[in-house]
Scaffold this motif. Sequence first.
Motif, PDB file in Angstrom:
ATOM      1  N   GLY A  53       6.792  11.041   0.753  1.00 50.59           N
ATOM      2  CA  GLY A  53       8.125  11.083   0.159  1.00 50.59           C
ATOM      3  C   GLY A  53       9.207  10.528   1.048  1.00 50.59           C
ATOM      4  N   GLY A  54       8.879  10.277   2.301  1.00 51.78           N
ATOM      5  CA  GLY A  54       9.866   9.772   3.243  1.00 51.78           C
ATOM      6  C   GLY A  54      10.056   8.270   3.151  1.00 51.78           C
ATOM      7  N   SER A  55      10.884   7.763   4.061  1.00 48.18           N
ATOM      8  CA  SER A  55      11.230   6.338   4.067  1.00 48.18           C
ATOM      9  C   SER A  55      11.094   5.752   5.468  1.00 48.18           C
ATOM     10  CB  SER A  55      12.679   6.140   3.595  1.00 48.18           C
ATOM     11  OG  SER A  55      12.845   6.573   2.266  1.00 48.18           O
ATOM     12  N   LEU A  56      10.836   4.468   5.499  1.00 44.87           N
ATOM     13  CA  LEU A  56      10.850   3.692   6.738  1.00 44.87           C
ATOM     14  C   LEU A  56      11.381   2.306   6.419  1.00 44.87           C
ATOM     15  CD1 LEU A  56       7.374   4.383   8.423  1.00 44.87           C
ATOM     16  CD2 LEU A  56       9.605   5.074   9.307  1.00 44.87           C
ATOM     17  N   ARG A  57      11.986   1.671   7.404  1.00 45.22           N
ATOM     18  CA  ARG A  57      12.373   0.272   7.263  1.00 45.22           C
ATOM     19  C   ARG A  57      11.703  -0.533   8.360  1.00 45.22           C
ATOM     20  NH1 ARG A  57      18.172  -2.914   7.526  1.00 45.22           N
ATOM     21  NH2 ARG A  57      17.943  -2.455   9.764  1.00 45.22           N
TER      22      ARG A  57
END
Length: 115
Positions: free
Chosen positions: A14-18
């Motif tokens: 459910g998290g994010s990374l760039r």
Amino acid sequence: VQLVESGGGLVQPGGSLRLSCVVRGFSVNTYDMSWYRQAPGQERELVASVTAGIPRTKYEDSVKDRFTISRSNAKNTVYLQMNTLKPQDTAMYFCSTRMGYTDYWGQGTQVIVSS
């Protein structure tokens, strides 16, 4: 030509990374740019791509509406914004471009999605 990825890491589902891919040796808007990924024991697969010039994007079906590829001509960098990450997104992610008959790859950045 040099492609240098960064931004990977461990993230909960459910998290994010760039992810970032710094491009050296050519202007990022002059060649199509792509992100690939490779999970252990699996073949490398195309995740997203952006065309040279006027940017048009394409995505692998499983990442549509979750991942966004973009580029900064000023920073000569290609990005992959990854949202709503799932355990099946766990892989080594690579930046790539093709010039003529030659493919160029970065060293990769590891993404692990796990609780």
